[in-house]
Scaffold this motif. Structure first.
Motif, PDB file in Angstrom:
ATOM      1  N   SER A  75       0.852  -1.185   0.000  1.00 30.55           N
ATOM      2  CA  SER A  75       0.000   0.000   0.000  1.00 30.55           C
ATOM      3  C   SER A  75       0.889   1.236   0.000  1.00 30.55           C
ATOM      4  CB  SER A  75      -0.924   0.012   1.220  1.00 30.55           C
ATOM      5  OG  SER A  75      -0.166   0.040   2.418  1.00 30.55           O
ATOM      6  N   GLY A  76       0.317   2.354  -0.365  1.00 32.38           N
ATOM      7  CA  GLY A  76       1.103   3.577  -0.412  1.00 32.38           C
ATOM      8  C   GLY A  76       0.234   4.795  -0.602  1.00 32.38           C
ATOM      9  N   VAL A  77       0.906   5.920  -0.643  1.00 33.97           N
ATOM     10  CA  VAL A  77       0.258   7.217  -0.856  1.00 33.97           C
ATOM     11  C   VAL A  77       0.917   7.878  -2.057  1.00 33.97           C
ATOM     12  CG1 VAL A  77      -0.186   9.502   0.122  1.00 33.97           C
ATOM     13  CG2 VAL A  77      -0.299   7.489   1.586  1.00 33.97           C
ATOM     14  N   GLY A  78       0.123   8.540  -2.859  1.00 36.50           N
ATOM     15  CA  GLY A  78       0.674   9.230  -4.014  1.00 36.50           C
ATOM     16  C   GLY A  78      -0.141  10.440  -4.394  1.00 36.50           C
ATOM     17  N   GLU A  79       0.320  11.119  -5.427  1.00 32.45           N
ATOM     18  CA  GLU A  79      -0.353  12.321  -5.928  1.00 32.45           C
ATOM     19  C   GLU A  79      -0.849  12.065  -7.349  1.00 32.45           C
ATOM     20  OE1 GLU A  79       0.646  16.997  -7.009  1.00 32.45           O
ATOM     21  OE2 GLU A  79       1.986  15.852  -5.697  1.00 32.45           O
ATOM     22  N   VAL A  80      -2.084  12.466  -7.606  1.00 37.40           N
ATOM     23  CA  VAL A  80      -2.644  12.351  -8.949  1.00 37.40           C
ATOM     24  C   VAL A  80      -1.990  13.415  -9.823  1.00 37.40           C
ATOM     25  CG1 VAL A  80      -4.734  12.508 -10.362  1.00 37.40           C
ATOM     26  CG2 VAL A  80      -4.833  11.459  -8.079  1.00 37.40           C
ATOM     27  N   ILE A  81      -1.305  12.985 -10.889  1.00 34.85           N
ATOM     28  CA  ILE A  81      -0.631  13.965 -11.755  1.00 34.85           C
ATOM     29  C   ILE A  81      -1.298  14.080 -13.128  1.00 34.85           C
ATOM     30  CG2 ILE A  81       1.569  13.803 -10.547  1.00 34.85           C
ATOM     31  CD1 ILE A  81       2.575  11.975 -12.759  1.00 34.85           C
ATOM     32  N   GLU A  82      -2.158  13.121 -13.463  1.00 35.08           N
ATOM     33  CA  GLU A  82      -3.013  13.221 -14.642  1.00 35.08           C
ATOM     34  C   GLU A  82      -4.340  12.560 -14.302  1.00 35.08           C
ATOM     35  OE1 GLU A  82      -1.630  12.162 -18.577  1.00 35.08           O
ATOM     36  OE2 GLU A  82       0.465  12.268 -17.905  1.00 35.08           O
ATOM     37  N   SER A  83      -5.432  13.126 -14.798  1.00 37.94           N
ATOM     38  CA  SER A  83      -6.732  12.536 -14.480  1.00 37.94           C
ATOM     39  C   SER A  83      -7.686  12.602 -15.662  1.00 37.94           C
ATOM     40  CB  SER A  83      -7.371  13.243 -13.279  1.00 37.94           C
ATOM     41  OG  SER A  83      -8.650  12.696 -13.006  1.00 37.94           O
ATOM     42  N   ASN A  84      -8.247  11.430 -15.972  1.00 43.39           N
ATOM     43  CA  ASN A  84      -9.369  11.331 -16.910  1.00 43.39           C
ATOM     44  C   ASN A  84     -10.593  10.774 -16.186  1.00 43.39           C
ATOM     45  OD1 ASN A  84      -7.762  12.193 -19.118  1.00 43.39           O
ATOM     46  ND2 ASN A  84      -6.968  10.114 -19.375  1.00 43.39           N
ATOM     47  N   ASN A  85     -10.583  10.957 -14.884  1.00 44.65           N
ATOM     48  CA  ASN A  85     -11.658  10.450 -14.033  1.00 44.65           C
ATOM     49  C   ASN A  85     -12.279  11.628 -13.294  1.00 44.65           C
ATOM     50  OD1 ASN A  85     -13.109   9.371 -11.753  1.00 44.65           O
ATOM     51  ND2 ASN A  85     -11.983   7.446 -11.978  1.00 44.65           N
ATOM     52  N   PRO A  86     -13.591  11.858 -13.447  1.00 38.92           N
ATOM     53  CA  PRO A  86     -14.214  13.031 -12.818  1.00 38.92           C
ATOM     54  C   PRO A  86     -14.189  13.016 -11.299  1.00 38.92           C
ATOM     55  CG  PRO A  86     -15.877  11.558 -13.726  1.00 38.92           C
ATOM     56  CD  PRO A  86     -14.560  11.068 -14.222  1.00 38.92           C
ATOM     57  N   ASP A  87     -13.913  11.861 -10.703  1.00 33.47           N
ATOM     58  CA  ASP A  87     -13.887  11.775  -9.240  1.00 33.47           C
ATOM     59  C   ASP A  87     -12.544  12.188  -8.646  1.00 33.47           C
ATOM     60  OD1 ASP A  87     -16.509  10.827  -9.188  1.00 33.47           O
ATOM     61  OD2 ASP A  87     -15.861   8.738  -9.391  1.00 33.47           O
ATOM     62  N   PHE A  88     -11.547  12.392  -9.516  1.00 36.08           N
ATOM     63  CA  PHE A  88     -10.216  12.749  -9.028  1.00 36.08           C
ATOM     64  C   PHE A  88      -9.677  13.927  -9.831  1.00 36.08           C
ATOM     65  CE2 PHE A  88     -10.823   8.310  -8.002  1.00 36.08           C
ATOM     66  CZ  PHE A  88     -10.308   8.190  -6.727  1.00 36.08           C
ATOM     67  N   SER A  89      -8.965  14.810  -9.121  1.00 32.58           N
ATOM     68  CA  SER A  89      -8.363  15.982  -9.767  1.00 32.58           C
ATOM     69  C   SER A  89      -6.854  15.918  -9.642  1.00 32.58           C
ATOM     70  CB  SER A  89      -8.875  17.272  -9.110  1.00 32.58           C
ATOM     71  OG  SER A  89     -10.280  17.372  -9.203  1.00 32.58           O
ATOM     72  N   VAL A  90      -6.186  16.553 -10.578  1.00 36.90           N
ATOM     73  CA  VAL A  90      -4.732  16.672 -10.483  1.00 36.90           C
ATOM     74  C   VAL A  90      -4.386  17.368  -9.164  1.00 36.90           C
ATOM     75  CG1 VAL A  90      -2.690  17.772 -11.473  1.00 36.90           C
ATOM     76  CG2 VAL A  90      -4.391  16.685 -12.971  1.00 36.90           C
ATOM     77  N   GLY A  91      -3.442  16.798  -8.445  1.00 38.16           N
ATOM     78  CA  GLY A  91      -3.052  17.349  -7.148  1.00 38.16           C
ATOM     79  C   GLY A  91      -3.658  16.622  -5.969  1.00 38.16           C
ATOM     80  N   ASP A  92      -4.698  15.814  -6.210  1.00 38.10           N
ATOM     81  CA  ASP A  92      -5.272  15.030  -5.117  1.00 38.10           C
ATOM     82  C   ASP A  92      -4.237  14.069  -4.560  1.00 38.10           C
ATOM     83  OD1 ASP A  92      -7.781  16.181  -5.288  1.00 38.10           O
ATOM     84  OD2 ASP A  92      -8.688  14.527  -6.424  1.00 38.10           O
ATOM     85  N   LYS A  93      -4.178  13.963  -3.233  1.00 38.41           N
ATOM     86  CA  LYS A  93      -3.351  12.950  -2.586  1.00 38.41           C
ATOM     87  C   LYS A  93      -4.250  11.757  -2.266  1.00 38.41           C
ATOM     88  CE  LYS A  93      -0.022  16.180  -0.592  1.00 38.41           C
ATOM     89  NZ  LYS A  93       0.600  16.712   0.651  1.00 38.41           N
ATOM     90  N   VAL A  94      -3.815  10.576  -2.685  1.00 43.99           N
ATOM     91  CA  VAL A  94      -4.653   9.387  -2.547  1.00 43.99           C
ATOM     92  C   VAL A  94      -3.874   8.250  -1.897  1.00 43.99           C
ATOM     93  CG1 VAL A  94      -6.126   9.976  -4.508  1.00 43.99           C
ATOM     94  CG2 VAL A  94      -4.049   8.635  -4.891  1.00 43.99           C
ATOM     95  N   MET A  95      -4.618   7.339  -1.270  1.00 42.28           N
ATOM     96  CA  MET A  95      -4.007   6.184  -0.614  1.00 42.28           C
ATOM     97  C   MET A  95      -4.709   4.921  -1.072  1.00 42.28           C
ATOM     98  SD  MET A  95      -3.413   5.468   3.469  1.00 42.28           S
ATOM     99  CE  MET A  95      -5.147   5.660   3.901  1.00 42.28           C
ATOM    100  N   GLY A  96      -3.935   3.866  -1.321  1.00 42.63           N
ATOM    101  CA  GLY A  96      -4.496   2.598  -1.747  1.00 42.63           C
ATOM    102  C   GLY A  96      -3.389   1.595  -1.988  1.00 42.63           C
ATOM    103  N   MET A  97      -3.719   0.507  -2.672  1.00 43.63           N
ATOM    104  CA  MET A  97      -2.726  -0.508  -3.001  1.00 43.63           C
ATOM    105  C   MET A  97      -1.950  -0.057  -4.234  1.00 43.63           C
ATOM    106  SD  MET A  97      -3.032  -2.605  -0.561  1.00 43.63           S
ATOM    107  CE  MET A  97      -1.927  -3.910  -1.112  1.00 43.63           C
ATOM    108  N   THR A  98      -0.702   0.271  -4.035  1.00 44.52           N
ATOM    109  CA  THR A  98       0.114   0.888  -5.075  1.00 44.52           C
ATOM    110  C   THR A  98       1.141  -0.064  -5.676  1.00 44.52           C
ATOM    111  OG1 THR A  98       1.505   1.708  -3.293  1.00 44.52           O
ATOM    112  CG2 THR A  98      -0.124   3.238  -4.207  1.00 44.52           C
ATOM    113  N   GLY A  99       1.720  -0.932  -4.845  1.00 45.77           N
ATOM    114  CA  GLY A  99       2.795  -1.807  -5.297  1.00 45.77           C
ATOM    115  C   GLY A  99       4.144  -1.111  -5.259  1.00 45.77           C
TER     116      GLY A  99
END
Length: 332
Positions: A75-99
């Protein structure tokens, strides 16, 4: 174009030893998100004891193993740097299974945005696997009651330290088992535990007897090892044992035998093993349960950072040797 480093699992830890021979680093171009997808640049990556199980061939465990040639799971934390998903914006910090990788593309499923005021470090130390595991085990199965005595092994670790602090906040007497005097000092003088047992240097039976005059009602087991038997022998009638981890045995060819079951009958002790994948659907409730303790300043944490994705193997080795001081995190 900048490259994306990924670390693949290429061998099983058949000798139960963790080292670079298990992994292979691959560099590729940074992927591009498709329709409905986001590109995440990972910034902090979690290292957890469960990873040894994920690397093994065990097909009967609570989660399938990482297949050979696949990116190592984490798991990890990262920053959205490109988005084609209306639920997420560039700059959002997100957490999930990253690898174990620097960049990844996702459709957003399984990723949650960090709330304002929550740093990446706090997210991984408290609101990710450690805090969720501690909250699930303690309240779903430990059933703590004010005035009772709780003993937690791995008490300076990411899960154990939160278990102890939650129990203290609820009015229990809390004793932690650790592997160094520095860790003992931290849990007693910084976290507020009522006492500590150093399993490497203390007379286990004598120290435990001294620190638990009313014996033990709740035993939160993270490590295994010889002290397990001493704790078990001091359990009160109708005590609860929550088995979360056995890190002392994960790398052993011959895991230590458990306690005699006769006292289970005499004392009507409840023993419950659990794993978080059974409880992912409860995450919103778990976060709601944990959050007030954090907001009231009742939960402290510390992390042990290593730098760069290449240091993940070293960090994992430190986790199993006990050389880390706090939640093990890779800063990318």
């Amino acid at each position: 174009m900048s490259s994306n480093k990924e670390i693949l699992l290429v061998n099983r830890p058949n000798d139960r030893k963790i080292g670079s021979h298990l992994f292979e680093t691959r560099e590729q171009d940074i992927p591009s998100p498709g329709k409905g997808e986001i590109l995440i640049k990972q910034t902090y990556m979690s290292l957890d004891p469960a990873m040894l199980g994920w690397m093994s061939e065990d097909r009967e465990s609570y989660i399938p193993p990482v297949e050979l040639g696949e990116v190592m799971r984490s798991s990890g934390v990262g920053e959205v740097i490109e988005s084609n998903n209306p639920d997420f914006s560039v700059g959002d910090k997100v957490m999930g299974m990253t690898g174990w990788r620097e960049y990844l593309v996702s459709n957003g499923e399984g990723f949650n945005k960090l709330q304002p005021g929550i740093t990446e470090e706090m997210a991984l130390c408290v609101f990710a696997l450690p805090g969720l595991t501690a909250t699930t085990g303690l309240y779903n199965f430990g059933e703590p009651k004010e005035g009772e005595t709780l003993v937690v092994t791995g008490a300076a670790g990411s899960v154990g330290s939160i278990v102890g602090q939650l129990a203290k906040a609820d009015g229990l007497r809390v004793i932690g088992v650790v592997g160094s005097d520095e860790k003992a000092d931290w849990i007693v003088n910084e976290l507020g535990f009522d006492g500590a047992v150093n399993y490497k240097t203390d007379d286990l039976e004598a120290k435990l007897t001294e620190l638990t005059p009313d014996k033990i009602d709740v035993f939160f087991e993270n490590t295994g090892g010889p002290i397990q038997h001493h704790i078990f022998n001091r359990m009160n009638t109708h005590g609860r044992i929550v088995v979360c981890g056995m890190i002392a045995d994960y790398q052993s060819e011959n895991p230590a035998p458990g306690p005699n079951w006769i006292p289970l009958i005499k004392k009507r002790i409840n023993v419950r093993g659990f794993a978080m994948p059974d409880h992912w659907g409860e995450v919103p409730q778990l976060v709601a349960k944990l959050s007030p303790y954090v907001q009231q300043g009742k939960i402290q944490y510390r992390s042990h950072m290593v730098e760069g994705i290449e240091s993940a193997v070293e960090g994992l080795q430190m986790l199993f040797s006990g050389d880390n001081k706090g939640k093990m995190i890779v800063k990318l």
